[in-house]
Design an enzyme around this catalytic site. Structure first.
Site, PDB file in Angstrom:
ATOM      1  N   ALA A  54      64.344   0.455  32.217  1.00  0.00           N
ATOM      2  CA  ALA A  54      65.750   0.449  32.608  1.00  0.00           C
ATOM      3  C   ALA A  54      66.576  -0.629  31.908  1.00  0.00           C
ATOM      4  O   ALA A  54      67.811  -0.580  31.963  1.00  0.00           O
ATOM      5  CB  ALA A  54      65.875   0.276  34.123  1.00  0.00           C
ATOM      6  N   TYR A  55      65.941  -1.591  31.255  1.00  0.00           N
ATOM      7  CA  TYR A  55      66.692  -2.658  30.603  1.00  0.00           C
ATOM      8  C   TYR A  55      67.420  -2.080  29.385  1.00  0.00           C
ATOM      9  O   TYR A  55      66.799  -1.704  28.385  1.00  0.00           O
ATOM     10  CB  TYR A  55      65.770  -3.796  30.170  1.00  0.00           C
ATOM     11  CG  TYR A  55      65.103  -4.529  31.321  1.00  0.00           C
ATOM     12  CD1 TYR A  55      65.574  -4.409  32.631  1.00  0.00           C
ATOM     13  CD2 TYR A  55      63.998  -5.339  31.109  1.00  0.00           C
ATOM     14  CE1 TYR A  55      64.965  -5.080  33.684  1.00  0.00           C
ATOM     15  CE2 TYR A  55      63.380  -6.012  32.147  1.00  0.00           C
ATOM     16  CZ  TYR A  55      63.867  -5.875  33.432  1.00  0.00           C
ATOM     17  OH  TYR A  55      63.249  -6.541  34.479  1.00  0.00           O
ATOM     18  N   SER A  56      68.733  -2.013  29.504  1.00  0.00           N
ATOM     19  CA  SER A  56      69.580  -1.414  28.472  1.00  0.00           C
ATOM     20  C   SER A  56      69.092  -0.013  28.100  1.00  0.00           C
ATOM     21  O   SER A  56      69.126   0.395  26.946  1.00  0.00           O
ATOM     22  CB  SER A  56      69.657  -2.306  27.218  1.00  0.00           C
ATOM     23  OG  SER A  56      70.291  -3.530  27.509  1.00  0.00           O
TER      24      SER A  56
END
Length: 342
Positions: A54-56
């Site tokens: 989900a990070y970026s």
């Protein structure tokens, strides 16, 4: 850099874990610069890297994949799945359907055939934990995952998962990733003792309290930082800021930068294996690495205890997990007709 055993897995990891959340669109969009930061951390002896799909929206994993080319075998690589990765309601959660697909996507972005630690990013009340543990068992047996862990799981959920794993003969969670800092010590009451009891490693996030323990956020001054642009409420919480002022004075008296005091505190707890650092720039990383040898005396730890008693939180970190029982109004209030005593 010293190394610690990650729970009872036998895996040796550095007390500082490099968190990759700030690599990508939400933090540092320059891939080459982010790769240089990762290489600098590895050169300093950090062998533990943590990211998430989900990070970026996968960009962080792509950057980590680029950085680990030729160095993958010497890195303990961790990622996570659970948070939404698209508009489809099945592109999230802890179901078999999603976790298999999420891991395949992560492996492609990371340019590797396995991850050392695959973590469930948040609890999922819609999915039976046996379903989740079953798919993780299959992924471990397939060689795509070395060990499995959780993030932000309450102590009761951790214990339930351990019982289910034992009764069903499934792989069990070996790590937990909770928030922990001088300002947020709530996990000292149950989560860390439960992890120790079950031989789980703890890699804690936000040891700088979401930026508050950098010294850039003060009671009478509004900091103009990258993080302040996200509108986090914890950065302007008066109670937290008042405590920060006391910690700044304590750090100055001890002759330490506040960041070094905060990091040394986080890794001093016997239940904590590693503390996750999340630099966005090389300067951020260099500052944290400079404090790697900092040791807090018992006297200084006692003084911290006086300011923030063990097992307590000063306010709430915006990113902290809140279970459905707290979030959902319907779970906190009886229907109107059932609220009276007579």
């Amino acid at each position: 850099m010293h190394y610690r055993t990650l729970g009872r897995t036998g895996i040796k990891v550095s007390p500082y874990c490099l968190g990759a959340m700030m690599f990508g669109a939400i933090g540092n969009p320059d891939h080459d610069d982010s790769v240089r930061i990762i290489h600098r951390a590895l050169d300093a002896g950090i062998n533990f890297v943590d990211t998430a799909d989900a990070y970026s929206r996968g960009e962080s994993e792509e950057i980590v994949g680029k950085a680990l080319k030729g160095r993958r075998d010497n890195v303990v690589l961790a990622t996570k799945a659970h948070l939404p990765m698209g508009d489809d309601p099945n592109e999230r959660g802890n179901s078999r359907r999603w976790l298999v697909r999420a891991l395949e996507n992560s492996l492609r972005r990371l340019q590797t055939d396995h991850v050392d630690l695959f973590q469930i990013h948040r609890p999922d009340p819609d999915t039976d934990v046996e379903e989740t543990l079953s798919v993780l068992t299959d992924l471990v047996r397939a060689g795509k995952v070395r060990t499995a862990g959780t993030s932000s799981f309450p102590a009761s959920d951790i214990v339930e998962a351990q019982w289910v794993a034992e009764r069903r003969g499934l792989t069990r969670f070996r790590t937990e990733q909770p928030t922990y800092s001088i300002l947020n010590r709530g996990i000292e009451r149950e989560v860390l003792p439960v992890c120790e009891r079950h031989g789980m490693g703890a890699l804690v996030y936000s040891p700088l309290a979401g930026g508050l323990l950098t010294g850039r956020y003060r009671k009478d001054a509004r900091a103009d930082t990258h993080r302040s642009g996200f509108g986090f409420k914890h950065l302007s919480d008066e109670h937290r800021l008042a405590t920060v002022e006391q910690l700044v004075a304590l750090a100055e008296k001890a002759g330490l930068p506040l960041t070094h005091l905060a990091m040394a505190f986080a890794i001093a707890h016997p239940g904590v294996t590693s503390a996750i650092i999340g630099p966005r720039t090389m300067a951020h990383l260099d500052d944290l690495l400079a404090g790697a040898e900092t040791v807090l005396s018992d006297e200084l730890l006692d003084q911290i205890d006086e300011l923030v008693p063990p097992g307590t939180d000063v306010g709430t970190l915006d990113m902290a997990y809140a279970p459905p029982a707290v979030q959902r109004t319907a779970l906190r209030r009886r229907v109107l007709g059932e609220r009276t005593a007579a």
